[in-house]
Write a protein that holds these residues in place. Structure first.
Motif, short mmCIF file in Angstrom:
data_model
loop_
_atom_site.label_atom_id
_atom_site.label_comp_id
_atom_site.label_asym_id
_atom_site.label_seq_id
_atom_site.Cartn_x
_atom_site.Cartn_y
_atom_site.Cartn_z
N ASN A 109 33.70 40.03 39.55
CA ASN A 109 35.10 40.27 39.91
C ASN A 109 35.66 39.27 40.91
O ASN A 109 36.54 39.60 41.71
N ILE B 41 37.63 37.12 40.34
CA ILE B 41 39.03 36.89 40.04
C ILE B 41 39.93 37.69 40.98
O ILE B 41 41.05 37.28 41.29
N ARG B 42 39.44 38.82 41.47
CA ARG B 42 40.26 39.62 42.39
C ARG B 42 40.51 38.84 43.68
O ARG B 42 41.60 38.87 44.22
N LEU C 143 42.98 36.00 42.88
CA LEU C 143 44.37 36.45 42.71
C LEU C 143 44.92 37.07 43.99
O LEU C 143 46.13 37.13 44.18
N VAL D 77 46.05 33.88 45.56
CA VAL D 77 47.21 33.32 44.84
C VAL D 77 47.76 34.41 43.92
O VAL D 77 47.41 34.48 42.75
N PRO D 78 48.64 35.28 44.43
CA PRO D 78 49.08 36.42 43.62
C PRO D 78 49.98 36.05 42.44
O PRO D 78 50.13 36.84 41.53
N ARG D 79 50.58 34.85 42.47
CA ARG D 79 51.38 34.43 41.31
C ARG D 79 50.43 33.99 40.22
O ARG D 79 49.93 32.88 40.23
N ARG D 80 50.21 34.90 39.28
CA ARG D 80 49.14 34.66 38.31
C ARG D 80 49.43 33.51 37.37
O ARG D 80 48.54 32.76 37.00
N LEU E 123 46.31 38.05 31.17
CA LEU E 123 46.12 37.86 32.62
C LEU E 123 47.28 38.42 33.41
O LEU E 123 47.11 39.05 34.45
N ARG E 124 48.49 38.19 32.91
CA ARG E 124 49.68 38.59 33.68
C ARG E 124 49.97 40.08 33.57
O ARG E 124 50.43 40.69 34.51
N ARG E 125 49.68 40.64 32.40
CA ARG E 125 50.04 42.05 32.19
C ARG E 125 49.02 43.00 32.78
O ARG E 125 49.34 44.07 33.26
N GLY E 126 47.74 42.61 32.69
CA GLY E 126 46.68 43.58 32.95
C GLY E 126 46.29 43.72 34.40
O GLY E 126 46.81 43.02 35.28
N ASP E 127 45.38 44.67 34.68
CA ASP E 127 44.78 44.80 35.99
C ASP E 127 43.74 43.70 36.14
O ASP E 127 43.06 43.35 35.19
N ALA E 128 43.65 43.17 37.34
CA ALA E 128 42.67 42.09 37.56
C ALA E 128 41.27 42.67 37.65
O ALA E 128 41.08 43.76 38.12
#
Lengths: 241, 306
Positions: free
Chosen positions: A80, A82-83, A86, A89-92, A236-241
């Motif tokens: 994980n 990626i959490r 992100l 950098v929250p702007r995926r 990537l943009r729609r889902g939960d990280a």
């Protein structure tokens, strides 16, 4: 938040992972070695294409390019991680774009170097058989091969973001590339010309007789890669990280 | 003032509600303990605050803004979610350099947090060679990297050795004393009691309690007095005369429930009962927590020990 720091961070990620640098090194090594071997092997094939013969290292090289593209993205899914990425950098969309830019630049740079080395090595073996190659054809072959590697890496990166798994990507793409090239590819015509690997490899042939020319072929590969990237970015943009 | 504000937050995974209409505020200058059984929604809430998971409804803000709207968020919020977040093939130093670069933090901060968390000597080793405790320290180093006003740590004492647990206790107290907002989840009661000023307790994704720790304990746990005497009969008679009941333990001591030590001491000395030991039983967070969860049918234990 501007793009440059994110780009720097993503570049550092590639440079600080031995597996990623190693994959690029493998891309160079196997492509050059295969091309050099092809250069010295005897050939009596009537369809002999000196440019493709010289750049025949594309077969194992594309596997390395696919592995690189998949690993660049899959390394984020380790534990994980990626959490954390992100959260920084929250702007995926921006984050993914920076990652792809770095992956593309690294593959294209390595690809140029690799294709040049492969061509030189193969021509040393081919001798007079490659004498018919014009300078323009050789430049097209070198740039085209680098672009082809880059697009295959991006295709893999997009699929990995979509599947959230490097293993799933590799087990989809690699058999596909191998089967299409060696089993179906030579037999069937028509639709298989538009598969990402067949279409993209027109650019490294001296002559072409299908529907696609060198650059339109790469364009078709780019469409495949673009579709995979869009699907991956969407997940990537729609889902939960 | 940088608070974490959670308003009517709801998150569903399939049909399961992980977080259910949750509203609370984490204020600066104190350590807020985030309690609840496994699966109560603590980690999910933290991910929602960080904009990593998408809520079904409601919102979470940090300093009045959604986390995803923060420019260079590591300068405002530091979080430890998962000790395994660092890629095993990277060195600790590279892991932090990557994070620092993305938020334009100076490289000197990397060395500072490595020193602060005590992993500077091993910073050039690959993370996969680290023990869980060392990876926790690296996760905390990452959280502190941007010198943030808000610090959110999910189970930070997991895997830490006794020295590490003492260290993190001091660190959390210091961060709060510096005026930062500190939210720390844990399932260890004694551990939480040692650093928290305030508590937010979740159960099944819902808010069960949001109040100062002292108040929480005092409201939940009845005071008790422990007595030892050489005259059991006299003790019982004296207590009965004042309306108290005592129960005897195996070691010969007695416990008087719902009683204050001042009253019992006075009653026994008035009756001339010899006292060998007289002490107020310290009410613990654990007792208060069990009392709370026992009232929630979902967590009712087969027997209550409070």
């Amino acid at each position: 938040m501007s793009f440059t720091p994110v780009l720097r961070s993503e570049a550092l990620k590639v440079l600080s992972l031995r597996s990623l640098c190693g994959t690029l090194l493998a891309l160079f090594a196997v492509t050059t070695a295969f091309s050099a071997l092809a250069g010295v092997s005897e050939t009596s094939d009537p369809g002999f294409d000196p440019l493709f013969m010289a750049l025949s290292g594309v077969a194992p090289g594309q596997i390395a390019a696919i592995a690189f593209g998949a690993t660049v993205v899959s390394s984020e899914f380790h534990g994980n991680g990626i959490r954390l990425s992100l959260a920084a950098v929250p702007r995926r969309g921006r984050w993914f774009a920076a990652k792809l830019t770095v992956a593309a630049a690294a593959t294209f740079g390595t690809g140029l170097l690799t294709a040049s080395a492969a061509l030189v090595a193969a021509r040393a073996g081919l001798g007079s058989e490659a004498a018919g190659l014009t300078a323009g054809e050789q430049v097209r072959g070198v740039v085209g091969l680098a672009a082809y590697f880059t697009l295959m890496a991006l295709l893999a990166a997009g699929l990995t973001a979509l599947f959230r798994s490097g293993v799933a990507t590799l087990s989809t793409l690699i058999p596909f590339v191998l089967v299409v090239s060696f089993v179906i590819g030579d037999v069937a015509g028509g639709a298989t010309d538009f598969l990402p690997d067949k279409a993209g490899q027109v650019v490294i042939h001296q002559t072409h007789d299908g529907h696609l020319g060198p650059w339109t072929g790469l364009g078709v590969t780019a469409l495949w890669a673009g579709a995979a990237l869009l699907a991956g970015a969407r997940r990537l943009r729609r889902g939960d990280a | 003032m940088t608070s974490i504000d959670v308003r009517n937050l709801t998150k569903e995974y399939g049909t399961r509600r992980a977080v259910d209409d949750l509203t609370f505020t984490v204020r600066p200058g104190r350590v807020t303990g985030f309690l609840g059984p496994n699966g109560a929604g603590k980690s999910t809430t933290m991910r929602l605050v960080l904009g990593l998971d998408r809520p079904a409804s409601g919102a979470a803000t940090v300093g009045g803004r959604p986390y995803t709207a923060l420019t260079e968020p590591l300068r405002h919020v530091g979080a430890l979610l998962d000790a395994d977040a660092a890629h095993g093939s990277r060195t600790a130093r590279d892991h932090l350099r990557v994070l620092a670069a993305s938020n334009r933090l100076p490289a000197s901060r990397v060395d500072e947090v490595l020193e602060e968390t005590g992993i500077a000597p091993v910073a050039r080793r690959r993370v996969r060679t680290y023990s869980l405790g060392m990876r926790q320290r690296l996760g905390i180093a990452a959280a502190l990297l941007g010198d943030p006003e808000v610090v959110m740590l999910d189970e930070p004492s997991n895997g830490l050795d006794p020295e590490g647990i003492i260290w993190i206790r001091g660190l959390l107290r210091r961060l709060a004393a510096e005026g930062r907002t500190v939210l720390v989840s844990s399932h260890l009661m004694n551990e939480t009691a040692s650093f928290a000023d305030h508590l937010v307790v979740l159960g099944r994704g819902r808010l069960l309690a949001d109040l100062p720790m002292r108040e929480f304990i005092d409201a939940r746990v009845q005071p008790r007095v422990r007595v030892r005497t050489s005259d059991a009969t006299g003790l019982k008679a004296a207590l009965a005369g004042h309306g108290h009941q005592a129960e005897q333990h195996e070691d010969g001591s007695w416990t008087v429930r719902h009683a204050r030590v001042e009253d019992i001491g006075r009653a026994l000395s008035g009756a001339g009962v010899p006292i060998l030991e007289l002490a107020a039983s310290e009410a613990t967070l654990e007792q208060a927590y069990l009392d709370l969860t026992a009232t929630e049918a979902e967590f009712a234990a087969p027997h209550r020990e409070v």
